[in-house]
Scaffold this active site. Structure first.
Site, PDB file in Angstrom:
ATOM      1  N   CYS A 110       1.781   6.415 -26.942  1.00  0.00           N
ATOM      2  CA  CYS A 110       2.875   5.597 -27.456  1.00  0.00           C
ATOM      3  C   CYS A 110       2.373   4.796 -28.651  1.00  0.00           C
ATOM      4  CB  CYS A 110       3.359   4.663 -26.354  1.00  0.00           C
ATOM      5  SG  CYS A 110       4.702   3.577 -26.822  1.00  0.00           S
ATOM      6  N   HIS A 153      11.068   9.551 -22.903  1.00  0.00           N
ATOM      7  CA  HIS A 153      10.124   8.501 -23.302  1.00  0.00           C
ATOM      8  C   HIS A 153      10.836   7.458 -24.177  1.00  0.00           C
ATOM      9  CE1 HIS A 153       5.960   7.176 -24.641  1.00  0.00           C
ATOM     10  NE2 HIS A 153       6.732   6.623 -25.548  1.00  0.00           N
ATOM     11  N   GLU A 154      11.571   7.936 -25.188  1.00  0.00           N
ATOM     12  CA  GLU A 154      12.238   7.004 -26.114  1.00  0.00           C
ATOM     13  C   GLU A 154      13.394   6.262 -25.449  1.00  0.00           C
ATOM     14  OE1 GLU A 154      10.572   6.274 -28.632  1.00  0.00           O
ATOM     15  OE2 GLU A 154       9.287   8.040 -28.569  1.00  0.00           O
ATOM     16  N   HIS A 157      12.253   3.341 -23.514  1.00  0.00           N
ATOM     17  CA  HIS A 157      12.034   2.135 -24.336  1.00  0.00           C
ATOM     18  C   HIS A 157      13.309   1.300 -24.434  1.00  0.00           C
ATOM     19  CE1 HIS A 157       7.946   2.320 -25.744  1.00  0.00           C
ATOM     20  NE2 HIS A 157       8.078   3.546 -26.236  1.00  0.00           N
TER      21      HIS A 157
END
Length: 184
Positions: A110, A153-154, A157
């Site tokens: 990351c 993953h994004e 966030h």
């Protein structure tokens, strides 16, 4: 232009916040921010540009990583067949996912984490995402493999979740049952 100085690091409170929806029509400021996020990811993969500006290579970036608590992501990544995919999206949402899991054999990294975090990050093998692109068009995409992992993953966030939150702390290299291992 977004540089490494704009990317906040783990421990910053914005990375643990749930980002706000982007109202529509998107403002010029939000469109500009999203455009610059995609530009960063593309530039970070160009050896000359990344060296010149000291960019750490990445394949995805979420707005909270540049201290903007809004639901925006930029992804510039190749799938397993080497096909390049480019996305700049507002309000992405996973609307369905497979039961089957997958993970990257090399683990995940990351841009907001300056250390290696060893371990398997279990993800859904296939997901369906609805979002609005930078032109204001609604999109509905089905993803698998590396792209499904990058999107998860994004989107994590945007929900204040870091990739290492998914790693089994008791047994970091425990493979999920019947999961697809993806070499990257």
């Amino acid at each position: 232009m977004i540089t490494m100085e704009n990317i906040i690091r783990e421990g910053h409170p914005t990375l643990r916040k749930v980002a706000e929806e982007v109202p529509f029509p998107a403002s010029d400021h939000d469109k500009d921010t999203l455009s610059k996020m995609l530009e960063y990811v593309k530039n970070s993969q160009d050896p000359e540009i990344s060296k010149k500006y000291g960019l750490r290579p990445g394949i995805g970036l979420a707005a909270p990583q540049i201290n903007v608590a809004k639901r925006m992501i930029a992804i510039y990544a190749q799938d397993e067949k080497g096909v390049q995919h480019s996305y700049a999206l507002f309000n992405p949402k996973i609307v369905s996912h497979s039961v089957e899991k997958s993970y990257l054999t090399s683990g995940e990294g990351c841009l907001s984490v300056d250390r290696a975090v060893p371990g398997i990050v279990p993800r859904y093998a296939r997901i369906r995402v609805k979002a609005t692109n930078i032109e204001g068009e609604k999109i509905d995409i089905r993803l698998k493999g590396v792209l499904a992992i990058v999107f998860q993953h994004e989107i994590d966030h945007l929900n204040g979740v870091m990739f290492y939150d998914h790693i089994n702390s008791e047994n970091p290299f425990q493979e999920p049952d019947n999961a697809i291992a993806i070499d990257r």
